[in-house]
Design a protein around this motif. Sequence first.
Motif, mmCIF file in Angstrom:
data_model
loop_
_atom_site.group_PDB
_atom_site.id
_atom_site.type_symbol
_atom_site.label_atom_id
_atom_site.label_comp_id
_atom_site.label_asym_id
_atom_site.label_seq_id
_atom_site.Cartn_x
_atom_site.Cartn_y
_atom_site.Cartn_z
ATOM 1 N N ASN A 153 25.349 35.347 0.428
ATOM 2 C CA ASN A 153 25.801 34.498 -0.682
ATOM 3 C C ASN A 153 24.692 34.345 -1.712
ATOM 4 N N ALA A 154 25.102 33.940 -2.911
ATOM 5 C CA ALA A 154 24.185 33.918 -4.048
ATOM 6 C C ALA A 154 23.068 32.901 -3.883
ATOM 7 N N ALA A 155 23.353 31.744 -3.287
ATOM 8 C CA ALA A 155 22.319 30.712 -3.138
ATOM 9 C C ALA A 155 21.173 31.218 -2.276
ATOM 10 N N GLU A 156 21.502 31.887 -1.178
ATOM 11 C CA GLU A 156 20.463 32.414 -0.298
ATOM 12 C C GLU A 156 19.699 33.559 -0.945
ATOM 13 N N LEU A 157 20.395 34.385 -1.712
ATOM 14 C CA LEU A 157 19.727 35.565 -2.262
ATOM 15 C C LEU A 157 18.626 35.187 -3.239
ATOM 16 N N TRP A 158 18.836 34.138 -4.063
ATOM 17 C CA TRP A 158 17.821 33.785 -5.037
ATOM 18 C C TRP A 158 16.547 33.287 -4.364
ATOM 19 N N ASP A 159 16.680 32.475 -3.342
ATOM 20 C CA ASP A 159 15.495 32.016 -2.617
ATOM 21 C C ASP A 159 14.789 33.197 -1.967
ATOM 22 N N THR A 160 15.554 34.107 -1.395
ATOM 23 C CA THR A 160 14.972 35.288 -0.752
ATOM 24 C C THR A 160 14.235 36.163 -1.754
ATOM 25 N N VAL A 161 14.847 36.400 -2.913
ATOM 26 C CA VAL A 161 14.232 37.277 -3.924
ATOM 27 C C VAL A 161 12.968 36.649 -4.494
ATOM 28 N N PHE A 162 13.004 35.354 -4.800
ATOM 29 C CA PHE A 162 11.803 34.700 -5.328
ATOM 30 C C PHE A 162 10.665 34.746 -4.307
ATOM 31 N N ARG A 163 10.970 34.461 -3.059
ATOM 32 C CA ARG A 163 9.924 34.476 -2.034
ATOM 33 C C ARG A 163 9.370 35.889 -1.819
ATOM 34 N N TYR A 164 10.230 36.874 -1.810
ATOM 35 C CA TYR A 164 9.769 38.263 -1.673
ATOM 36 C C TYR A 164 8.838 38.639 -2.823
ATOM 37 N N HIS A 165 9.272 38.312 -4.030
ATOM 38 C CA HIS A 165 8.470 38.633 -5.213
ATOM 39 C C HIS A 165 7.116 37.930 -5.176
ATOM 40 N N ASN A 166 7.100 36.658 -4.860
ATOM 41 C CA ASN A 166 5.848 35.907 -4.863
ATOM 42 C C ASN A 166 4.895 36.383 -3.766
ATOM 43 N N GLN A 167 5.427 36.751 -2.631
ATOM 44 C CA GLN A 167 4.574 37.315 -1.586
ATOM 45 C C GLN A 167 3.978 38.640 -2.036
ATOM 46 N N LYS A 168 4.778 39.466 -2.667
ATOM 47 C CA LYS A 168 4.302 40.767 -3.119
ATOM 48 C C LYS A 168 3.187 40.631 -4.149
ATOM 49 N N ARG A 169 3.237 39.564 -4.940
ATOM 50 C CA ARG A 169 2.198 39.338 -5.955
ATOM 51 C C ARG A 169 1.028 38.513 -5.420
ATOM 52 N N GLY A 170 1.017 38.247 -4.128
ATOM 53 C CA GLY A 170 -0.100 37.533 -3.525
ATOM 54 C C GLY A 170 -0.064 36.032 -3.724
ATOM 55 N N LYS A 171 1.089 35.470 -4.052
ATOM 56 C CA LYS A 171 1.218 34.034 -4.293
ATOM 57 C C LYS A 171 1.665 33.270 -3.051
ATOM 58 N N GLY A 172 1.996 34.030 -2.000
ATOM 59 C CA GLY A 172 2.445 33.392 -0.775
ATOM 60 C C GLY A 172 3.951 33.305 -0.689
ATOM 61 N N ASN A 173 4.426 32.846 0.451
ATOM 62 C CA ASN A 173 5.863 32.722 0.713
ATOM 63 C C ASN A 173 6.386 31.442 0.067
ATOM 64 N N VAL A 174 6.495 31.477 -1.263
ATOM 65 C CA VAL A 174 6.875 30.280 -2.013
ATOM 66 C C VAL A 174 8.107 30.578 -2.852
ATOM 67 N N PRO A 175 8.965 29.581 -3.073
ATOM 68 C CA PRO A 175 10.171 29.769 -3.883
ATOM 69 C C PRO A 175 9.854 29.605 -5.368
ATOM 70 N N TYR A 176 10.898 29.673 -6.164
ATOM 71 C CA TYR A 176 10.763 29.327 -7.585
ATOM 72 C C TYR A 176 10.382 27.858 -7.703
ATOM 73 N N ARG A 177 9.449 27.564 -8.599
ATOM 74 C CA ARG A 177 9.026 26.191 -8.837
ATOM 75 C C ARG A 177 9.434 25.770 -10.243
ATOM 76 N N SER A 178 10.047 24.612 -10.342
ATOM 77 C CA SER A 178 10.546 24.133 -11.627
ATOM 78 C C SER A 178 9.430 24.116 -12.662
ATOM 79 N N GLY A 179 9.712 24.643 -13.824
ATOM 80 C CA GLY A 179 8.724 24.743 -14.892
ATOM 81 C C GLY A 179 8.228 26.158 -15.109
ATOM 82 N N GLU A 180 8.412 27.028 -14.113
ATOM 83 C CA GLU A 180 8.004 28.427 -14.282
ATOM 84 C C GLU A 180 8.971 29.127 -15.237
#
Length: 509
Positions: A153-180
Amino acid sequence: MNTDKPVTKRFASCSSAVHGKNKISRRKILKGLLLAPVEISLFLSSIKAQGFEKRPARESTIPEKNNPFITDSGAENIYAPNKPLGRAQGIVPGRVSWVWNPASTNPDCANKPIQGDTPGINYDAWFMDKNTDQGIVDKMLIGGLCSMAGQENAAELWDTVFRYHNQKRGKGNVPYRSGEKIYLKLNRTSASGGMDSGYRRLEDKPLPLACETSPQIVISMMRQLVNVAGVPQECIYVGDAMRNIYQDEYIKYFSEFPRVNYLSSSGASHGRISCIESNKDLIFYSDNKTVMTGAGSDKIYTVLEDAEYLINLAAMKGHGIAGITLCVKNHFGTQSRRSAAHLHPGLRNSNSKGYGFYRVLVDMMGNKYTGDKNLFYILDALWSGSDWNGLPVKFLMPPFNNHWSSSLFLSLDPVAIESVAYDFLRTEFSYPEHTVPHIIEPGVDDYLHQAADSVNWPAGIVYAPNGDGVPILKSLGVHEHWNNPVEKQYSKNLGTGEGIDLVKIFQSA
């Protein structure tokens, strides 16, 4: 069928039937693809869109012998099928999700300019809601995103994609943060000569009718970001920083998302904000002016410098110099000079046909702004054409069969998605009815060979586009060509290698 969910598993069962132990002819495969009564409705006669007339399913008018896979002498080695190069990327490595729904586009769209003195003729363009169905595009995007991320489902995919992206960029297993901030980069090259001072389209000119990012996919993406991912409107920036967005699409966007930031290269007016270039050069070209003598390095627009994430809403089409223009080529509008002509020698041109030449697109793929910030990769292929300013053309290859391409492509692998798109474009524009030499000539995919594996870098070239002397990764993704234009299968689909995994999501209205 519920088109809100991807149909990967259902299509897989259909695909396995095609690839059984018994040898099946290409003609039987094509006939089966067009006529099999499977629940995903591959045949066009079963599809009925709002206000669109049904059109009967039929086989391609192109004889089978003219459905080419190899387009030039010696291409058996250049375009060898299912020989992956590089290392697949993504939550599901190497996955490219192809969503096709012919009901998304009106087969009767005229898409022609009109003259002011022509009585009784109304403007009829591909980007209008009567020709591109917003609701269907919404469902296509959801299906593609879920498939790309391997989520239900779409709600799960966005959290998964943000966390994958942030880990890949060395930011850690973190979700989207308001203000970004998130930048939605459109393709609006036609706006350079297709609008008046009030951002209105010139309806008597063909240029505003060129295939580019559809307004409908922009709306669909903003609906996902705001309504599902929870991104504040104020944190979203939309436009093509080097160009402008047309007034008709601005009205469409603003009516639903009034607090989003809409960009203009002509200054802050008509509800738009002005684009500003960075204080210093942020992309560096690894030829050291030996190929692009007028380049060296470039500033970029601060909208991308300041954004934490990039969603590059590129169009799938050909290009007279590069051969094709997809996700990475769309960043010629991210560097901040008035034009990108200084970068053209770094494309495939008359002096660099073939393989083993410096390719500026590899630098852009590896740059930390134009490459690393990509949250994922998406190609708008609802309407595709043969050149940067070309009008959409109906695709002849199966399963399109003389209908608009009506597709979206999504991936977390920047090389894989462009490899798949190239196979589509190269095959389609090899047909005698609309052969396009600049798409099918050797070397168009040289940049993909080099991005996939550093062993293909030209002698004397080390790609280090961030100005720190550090080379890019040896592999930015995986490249290969499909087995043939009918089955369209890659090594992971066939179980023969760790290459591309093309997931086919065929939706009905």
